[in-house]
Design a protein around this motif. Structure first.
Motif, PDB file in Angstrom:
ATOM      1  N   LEU A 120       0.834  -1.208   0.000  1.00  0.00           N
ATOM      2  CA  LEU A 120       0.000   0.000   0.000  1.00  0.00           C
ATOM      3  C   LEU A 120       0.865   1.253   0.000  1.00  0.00           C
ATOM      4  CD1 LEU A 120      -2.634  -0.981   2.737  1.00  0.00           C
ATOM      5  CD2 LEU A 120      -2.916  -1.139   0.252  1.00  0.00           C
ATOM      6  N   ASP A 121       0.585   2.205  -0.897  1.00  0.00           N
ATOM      7  CA  ASP A 121       1.310   3.467  -0.865  1.00  0.00           C
ATOM      8  C   ASP A 121       0.760   4.340   0.259  1.00  0.00           C
ATOM      9  OD1 ASP A 121      -0.992   4.886  -1.723  1.00  0.00           O
ATOM     10  OD2 ASP A 121      -0.445   4.686  -3.833  1.00  0.00           O
ATOM     11  N   TRP A 122       1.316   5.535   0.443  1.00  0.00           N
ATOM     12  CA  TRP A 122       0.960   6.341   1.624  1.00  0.00           C
ATOM     13  C   TRP A 122      -0.510   6.743   1.640  1.00  0.00           C
ATOM     14  CZ3 TRP A 122      -0.765  11.393   1.092  1.00  0.00           C
ATOM     15  CH2 TRP A 122      -0.524  12.021  -0.138  1.00  0.00           C
ATOM     16  N   ARG A 123      -1.087   7.041   0.483  1.00  0.00           N
ATOM     17  CA  ARG A 123      -2.519   7.393   0.458  1.00  0.00           C
ATOM     18  C   ARG A 123      -3.361   6.181   0.866  1.00  0.00           C
ATOM     19  NH1 ARG A 123      -0.687  10.236  -4.033  1.00  0.00           N
ATOM     20  NH2 ARG A 123      -1.286  12.446  -4.161  1.00  0.00           N
ATOM     21  N   GLN A 124      -3.062   5.051   0.240  1.00  0.00           N
ATOM     22  CA  GLN A 124      -3.826   3.834   0.503  1.00  0.00           C
ATOM     23  C   GLN A 124      -3.645   3.371   1.944  1.00  0.00           C
ATOM     24  OE1 GLN A 124      -1.887   1.462  -2.438  1.00  0.00           O
ATOM     25  NE2 GLN A 124      -3.312   1.981  -4.086  1.00  0.00           N
ATOM     26  N   HIS A 125      -2.420   3.488   2.447  1.00  0.00           N
ATOM     27  CA  HIS A 125      -2.137   3.014   3.795  1.00  0.00           C
ATOM     28  C   HIS A 125      -2.997   3.727   4.821  1.00  0.00           C
ATOM     29  CE1 HIS A 125       0.339   3.052   7.590  1.00  0.00           C
ATOM     30  NE2 HIS A 125       0.265   1.765   7.353  1.00  0.00           N
ATOM     31  N   ALA A 126      -3.064   5.042   4.749  1.00  0.00           N
ATOM     32  CA  ALA A 126      -3.862   5.800   5.714  1.00  0.00           C
ATOM     33  C   ALA A 126      -5.344   5.463   5.586  1.00  0.00           C
ATOM     34  CB  ALA A 126      -3.633   7.297   5.522  1.00  0.00           C
ATOM     35  N   SER A 127      -5.863   5.498   4.368  1.00  0.00           N
ATOM     36  CA  SER A 127      -7.310   5.308   4.186  1.00  0.00           C
ATOM     37  C   SER A 127      -7.729   3.864   4.450  1.00  0.00           C
ATOM     38  CB  SER A 127      -7.731   5.738   2.774  1.00  0.00           C
ATOM     39  OG  SER A 127      -6.999   5.041   1.792  1.00  0.00           O
ATOM     40  N   VAL A 128      -6.931   2.892   3.999  1.00  0.00           N
ATOM     41  CA  VAL A 128      -7.271   1.492   4.239  1.00  0.00           C
ATOM     42  C   VAL A 128      -7.212   1.187   5.735  1.00  0.00           C
ATOM     43  CG1 VAL A 128      -6.479  -0.897   3.922  1.00  0.00           C
ATOM     44  CG2 VAL A 128      -6.615   0.641   1.963  1.00  0.00           C
ATOM     45  N   GLY A 129      -6.180   1.691   6.413  1.00  0.00           N
ATOM     46  CA  GLY A 129      -6.074   1.471   7.859  1.00  0.00           C
ATOM     47  C   GLY A 129      -7.261   2.043   8.610  1.00  0.00           C
ATOM     48  N   LEU A 130      -7.670   3.260   8.250  1.00  0.00           N
ATOM     49  CA  LEU A 130      -8.825   3.886   8.911  1.00  0.00           C
ATOM     50  C   LEU A 130     -10.103   3.112   8.627  1.00  0.00           C
ATOM     51  CD1 LEU A 130      -7.969   7.644   8.251  1.00  0.00           C
ATOM     52  CD2 LEU A 130      -8.046   6.516  10.481  1.00  0.00           C
ATOM     53  N   VAL A 131     -10.265   2.651   7.407  1.00  0.00           N
ATOM     54  CA  VAL A 131     -11.473   1.884   7.056  1.00  0.00           C
ATOM     55  C   VAL A 131     -11.492   0.553   7.811  1.00  0.00           C
ATOM     56  CG1 VAL A 131     -12.550   0.562   5.191  1.00  0.00           C
ATOM     57  CG2 VAL A 131     -11.920   2.946   4.829  1.00  0.00           C
ATOM     58  N   GLU A 132     -10.335  -0.108   7.933  1.00  0.00           N
ATOM     59  CA  GLU A 132     -10.300  -1.366   8.686  1.00  0.00           C
ATOM     60  C   GLU A 132     -10.728  -1.152  10.132  1.00  0.00           C
ATOM     61  OE1 GLU A 132      -7.499  -4.623   7.930  1.00  0.00           O
ATOM     62  OE2 GLU A 132      -6.214  -3.101   7.014  1.00  0.00           O
ATOM     63  N   LEU A 180     -12.182   0.818   0.542  1.00  0.00           N
ATOM     64  CA  LEU A 180     -13.088  -0.312   0.731  1.00  0.00           C
ATOM     65  C   LEU A 180     -12.776  -1.435  -0.256  1.00  0.00           C
ATOM     66  CD1 LEU A 180     -16.438   1.594   1.370  1.00  0.00           C
ATOM     67  CD2 LEU A 180     -15.327   0.010   2.959  1.00  0.00           C
ATOM     68  N   ALA A 181     -12.429  -1.072  -1.498  1.00  0.00           N
ATOM     69  CA  ALA A 181     -12.081  -2.082  -2.499  1.00  0.00           C
ATOM     70  C   ALA A 181     -10.776  -2.781  -2.124  1.00  0.00           C
ATOM     71  CB  ALA A 181     -11.972  -1.435  -3.875  1.00  0.00           C
ATOM     72  N   LEU A 182      -9.819  -2.025  -1.611  1.00  0.00           N
ATOM     73  CA  LEU A 182      -8.525  -2.602  -1.252  1.00  0.00           C
ATOM     74  C   LEU A 182      -8.621  -3.494  -0.017  1.00  0.00           C
ATOM     75  CD1 LEU A 182      -6.247   0.517  -1.873  1.00  0.00           C
ATOM     76  CD2 LEU A 182      -6.081  -1.676  -3.070  1.00  0.00           C
ATOM     77  N   VAL A 183      -9.490  -3.129   0.922  1.00  0.00           N
ATOM     78  CA  VAL A 183      -9.656  -3.946   2.130  1.00  0.00           C
ATOM     79  C   VAL A 183     -10.054  -5.360   1.759  1.00  0.00           C
ATOM     80  CG1 VAL A 183     -11.149  -4.307   4.131  1.00  0.00           C
ATOM     81  CG2 VAL A 183     -10.128  -2.068   3.749  1.00  0.00           C
ATOM     82  N   ALA A 184     -10.884  -5.485   0.754  1.00  0.00           N
ATOM     83  CA  ALA A 184     -11.351  -6.814   0.343  1.00  0.00           C
ATOM     84  C   ALA A 184     -10.217  -7.683  -0.184  1.00  0.00           C
ATOM     85  CB  ALA A 184     -12.440  -6.670  -0.720  1.00  0.00           C
ATOM     86  N   ASP A 185      -9.131  -7.052  -0.631  1.00  0.00           N
ATOM     87  CA  ASP A 185      -8.008  -7.807  -1.206  1.00  0.00           C
ATOM     88  C   ASP A 185      -6.846  -7.991  -0.235  1.00  0.00           C
ATOM     89  OD1 ASP A 185      -9.215  -8.148  -3.672  1.00  0.00           O
ATOM     90  OD2 ASP A 185      -8.472  -6.242  -4.443  1.00  0.00           O
ATOM     91  N   ARG A 186      -6.987  -7.501   0.996  1.00  0.00           N
ATOM     92  CA  ARG A 186      -5.894  -7.642   1.960  1.00  0.00           C
ATOM     93  C   ARG A 186      -5.782  -9.101   2.419  1.00  0.00           C
ATOM     94  NH1 ARG A 186      -2.695  -4.796   0.697  1.00  0.00           N
ATOM     95  NH2 ARG A 186      -1.626  -4.667   2.687  1.00  0.00           N
ATOM     96  N   PRO A 187      -4.646  -9.497   3.007  1.00  0.00           N
ATOM     97  CA  PRO A 187      -4.485 -10.884   3.457  1.00  0.00           C
ATOM     98  C   PRO A 187      -5.623 -11.334   4.370  1.00  0.00           C
ATOM     99  CG  PRO A 187      -2.390  -9.732   3.577  1.00  0.00           C
ATOM    100  CD  PRO A 187      -3.430  -8.697   3.240  1.00  0.00           C
ATOM    101  N   LYS A 188      -6.112 -12.516   4.108  1.00  0.00           N
ATOM    102  CA  LYS A 188      -7.203 -13.084   4.899  1.00  0.00           C
ATOM    103  C   LYS A 188      -6.654 -13.685   6.196  1.00  0.00           C
ATOM    104  CE  LYS A 188     -10.147 -12.258   1.551  1.00  0.00           C
ATOM    105  NZ  LYS A 188      -9.227 -11.543   0.634  1.00  0.00           N
ATOM    106  N   PRO A 189      -7.540 -13.971   7.180  1.00  0.00           N
ATOM    107  CA  PRO A 189      -7.072 -14.587   8.428  1.00  0.00           C
ATOM    108  C   PRO A 189      -6.226 -15.831   8.161  1.00  0.00           C
ATOM    109  CG  PRO A 189      -9.346 -13.898   8.671  1.00  0.00           C
ATOM    110  CD  PRO A 189      -8.987 -13.674   7.223  1.00  0.00           C
ATOM    111  N   ARG A 232      -2.005  -6.130   9.302  1.00  0.00           N
ATOM    112  CA  ARG A 232      -3.168  -5.296   8.996  1.00  0.00           C
ATOM    113  C   ARG A 232      -3.628  -4.566  10.266  1.00  0.00           C
ATOM    114  NH1 ARG A 232      -7.746  -8.667   5.950  1.00  0.00           N
ATOM    115  NH2 ARG A 232      -8.776  -6.667   6.353  1.00  0.00           N
ATOM    116  N   TYR A 233      -4.580  -3.672  10.093  1.00  0.00           N
ATOM    117  CA  TYR A 233      -5.065  -2.890  11.237  1.00  0.00           C
ATOM    118  C   TYR A 233      -6.357  -3.499  11.774  1.00  0.00           C
ATOM    119  CZ  TYR A 233      -1.250  -0.081   9.817  1.00  0.00           C
ATOM    120  OH  TYR A 233       0.039   0.309   9.503  1.00  0.00           O
TER     121      TYR A 233
END
Length: 573
Positions: free
Chosen positions: A330-342, A429-438, A446-447
């Protein structure tokens, strides 16, 4: 700190090795702050508790503890704001040395509404709960403020059933309400603080002052590493290179044959050899001393597949503007927004589970969510890189607005009132769906706030396997055993083995790597070593920021697209 120092700090902080001085684990931005210095040390943080009370004698002169059990309720509130690296924006407060301070519990903090949108409650609510908990159960209070959240539950199972104190309820104004149990709010803020620490570290690698770095912009800056004007991002990147996949790349003679098995054997062998070298030299420092050495590093970086030229849109081959710094892809934009969404999604899940008949946190408007994500992302930029924050706020301004001529930590707050953060939210939200699963590698990085309380989905099995591979490779490297596949000249040209020998300072006729190495202790099979590696992977570390992760995470849409022939237009009759 060197990479080896960072590993030691991660291990010490998690209390995994009694042989390491505990004070090594005290971190700027997590445990203490220094007036006039950056908020954090730029290394990120794992999901580990504070060592409280902090031994102030082991800290630099002038250091101030971020959290301790004697703080007033107002100071507890300011501590929460500082931990998440968001200024409260309260008029009349934060004008002294501590810009995160609040004057009282009745004070109006304008940025609190964004936190309420995402996690249901403000730092004020949490601070008052902590103050109340201190009066009722000091032992549990000490565990909670130290983020030893599993320990707090072990002391009192019913802590999740704690109600909000009347002092909190009396201060609520719409949309504030009883969305979550207060203890779970403490858990969410713990994860939010970890996200803030990691984001601060990622921003160091992503920018050269106010200039966003791409792969195209990074490579020409690497030769500056030997001079006085070395960008911090370049220095940090070079520190990590010996511990990343870029140091394990197979020679072109192997790659050209397309022999994936041989290339993998080469990479494992190099990793084993590097581990022996790191052990003997107490680290791997490749910081260039001359311009020639710096240019050589730049050439090696260019040779990495993540930096290869790409053919795009029938315009020939060129280096594309890929992100120069990423965290697990995740780049810096994605990292902040994906972390907050998680973190927001966890809060919403807990809201449904623990307040089934109460107000719905997921009923917050998407506009409020978008605004919150954009504002907090900017707040982190403003605290860690003012030059880049000024650039970002100018980008967000409309064409008819006068461009900002000076930095303000709150500039984006007003600009965003009429702007949309919807793109950030939708992409996250789209990227969260593609993050590593449990259970998959990278899940603990992940956050996921629940990991403060349980090990559901823990990816430790992967690190245990890496540990076993490392032990085997380390023993072979020390014994001078070259993998059989690399001794097979029908698959690997004989000259390649000679190159291998020269690269590692041994003669290929001696049979392999490490033939003349002095004896040293074996790697440990203790699971704590794997835990230490896992913790390191949660930080802004070589495994987390490896460029190959970004390359492997690219979507098919990033691949070159064939031009479609335009259909001839026809007039309607």
């Amino acid at each position: 700190m060197s990479i080896i120092d960072e590993i030691a700090a991660a291990v010490a902080q998690a209390d995994l090795d009694d042989g390491i001085d505990p004070s090594v684990g005290l971190r700027r931005g997590w445990d203490y702050w220094m007036p006039g210095q950056p908020l954090s040390d730029g290394c990120g943080i794992a999901r580990t508790p504070h060592r409280l009370p902090i031994d102030m004698t082991s800290l630099p002169e002038g250091a101030v503890a971020i959290i301790d059990g004697t703080m007033t309720v107002a100071r507890l509130s300011g501590s929460v704001w500082r931990q998440i690296m968001v200024r409260p924006r309260e008029s009349g407060a934060g004008e002294g040395q501590d810009v995160f301070a609040v004057s009282s519990m009745a004070a109006h903090c304008r940025r609190a509404e964004h936190l309420v949108t995402l996690v249901g409650h403000s730092p004020r609510d949490l601070a008052i709960y902590l103050d109340d908990l201190r009066l009722r159960d000091r032992a549990v209070f000490d565990r909670v403020i130290a983020k030893d959240l599993k320990g707090a539950v072990a002391l009192r199972r019913a802590i999740v059933d704690d109600p909000w104190p009347d002092r909190v309820r009396g201060l609520w104004e719409k949309p504030e309400a009883d969305y979550l149990p207060p203890f779970l709010v403490a858990v969410l803020y713990g994860e939010l603080a970890r996200l803030a620490m990691n984001h601060a570290g990622l921003l160091v690698m992503a920018f050269d002052a106010g200039i966003e770095l791409s792969t195209r912009r990074l490579v020409p800056r690497i030769p500056l590493a030997a001079g006085p004007h070395q960008p911090a991002a370049v220095r940090r990147g070079i520190e990590m290179l010996p511990f990343q996949s870029i140091a394990l790349g197979a020679p072109g003679t192997i790659l050209q044959r397309g022999d994936a098995e041989a290339a993998a054997a080469w990479a494992k062998m190099c990793a084993a050899s590097l581990s022996v070298t790191a052990k003997e030299r107490e680290g791997l420092d490749i910081a260039p001393a001359t311009p020639k050495q710096a240019k050589a590093i730049a050439r090696n970086v260019e040779a990495s597949p993540a930096f290869w030229l790409e053919q795009r849109k029938d315009h020939g081959w060129s280096r594309q503007n890929r992100p120069a710094a990423t965290y697990w892809g995740l780049d810096w934009r994605q990292h902040a927004s994906v972390g907050l969404v998680e973190i927001m999604l966890t809060a919403q899940d807990w809201n449904r589970r623990y307040r089934p008949n109460g107000p719905r946190l997921d009923a917050m408007s998407m506009r409020r969510v978008s605004w919150a994500i954009a504002t907090i992302s900017y707040a982190w930029m403003a605290e860690n890189n003012p030059a880049a924050a000024l650039w970002l706020s100018r980008q967000a301004q409309g064409k008819d607005e006068d461009p900002l001529d000076a930095f303000s930590p709150f500039a984006m707050d007003d600009i965003l009132k009429e702007k949309s953060g919807n793109t950030l939210r939708k992409r996250a939200l789209a990227l969260v769906a593609d993050r590593p699963k449990p259970g998959e590698l990278g899940y603990t990085a992940r956050y996921q706030a629940h990991l403060w309380l349980n090990d559901h989905g823990d990816d430790i099995a992967h690190y245990r396997q890496y540990q076993q591979d490392a032990i085997m490779g380390y023993r072979e490297a020390k014994a001078g055993i070259l993998p059989e596949i690399l001794r097979d000249t029908s698959r690997v040209p004989e000259g390649v083995v000679a190159v291998l020998g020269r690269a590692h300072g041994v003669s290929p006729t001696h049979g392999g790597i490490g033939h003349n190495s002095p004896p040293s202790s074996d790697m440990t099979e203790d699971i704590d070593a794997a835990r230490g590696s896992q913790n390191f992977g949660m930080m802004i570390s070589p495994p987390a920021t490896d460029q190959m992760r970004e390359m492997l995470s690219r979507k098919p849409k990033d691949a070159p697209k064939k031009k479609r022939k335009k259909k001839a237009k026809t007039k309607k009759r």
